[in-house]
Motif scaffolding. Structure first.
Motif: not given
Length: 188
Positions: A91-99, A111-114
């Motif tokens: 539903d929400l996923a965290y992605f870094t700028l590099a990713q 994702t590192q954080f779902a």
């Protein structure tokens, strides 16, 4: 005037890999959102209004973080690849700028954080499979939000979790130390 329901699309059952699934997706125009898990195409149900309010709260809070200031994103319904036979859409996923930049080069991201919001149709088995998949892909944190019971279950591994409710502060530390809030505020 009576409106007829649109029949559900016929989903193939012979696909074995994420690549085959994505080729099918490109070939056949269809509506909806899908995950691919070990040969199964799993339809993601449309978001309900109450779920939208939860997503709105979280995304607006995220824009106040240092991670956001550095170009990272907390994105709804973005593909998160587990391996060659599993692709999830949290539903929400965290992605870094590099990713995010690597997606422009065709590099599949995990994702590192779902963050998932429990739907009425999800079983305990569905939840445990998703959590396991995220950690198999390298996630360090998974939140499962339970709107009916107004709590958040925070997973730090596939086997370790803690529930937060009421006036308790929930935090995405150490990954995102400034992404935190009082649980009851999420459901206000």
């Amino acid at each position: 005037m009576i409106e007829l329901a649109t029949p559900a699309p016929v989903l193939p059952t012979n696909l074995r890999t994420v690549d085959e699934f994505e080729q099918w997706q490109q070939q056949y125009a269809h509506e909806g959102s899908y995950e691919f898990v070990r040969g199964r195409i799993v339809e993601k149900k449309e978001m309900k209004q109450a779920e939208y309010l939860i997503l709105k709260f979280l995304t607006r809070l995220f824009v106040t973080t240092m991670a956001y200031a550095q170009g990272d994103e907390l994105t709804p319904e973005m593909d998160s690849y587990v391996d060659d036979i599993r692709k999830r859409r949290p539903d929400l996923a965290y992605f870094t700028l590099a990713q995010i930049l690597e997606t422009g080069e065709g590099i599949r991201q995990r994702t590192q954080f779902a963050i998932e919001i429990l739907s009425e149709s999800e079983s305990f088995q569905d939840v445990t499979e998703k959590v396991q998949d995220y950690f198999d892909a390298g996630a360090v944190l998974v939140w499962y939000i339970l709107p009916v019971s107004r709590k958040i279950v925070v997973y730090t591994s596939a086997d370790e979790s803690k529930s937060y409710k009421g006036d308790t502060v929930v935090s995405a530390a150490p990954l995102l130390p400034d992404f935190q809030f009082i649980v009851s505020d999420l459901f206000a």
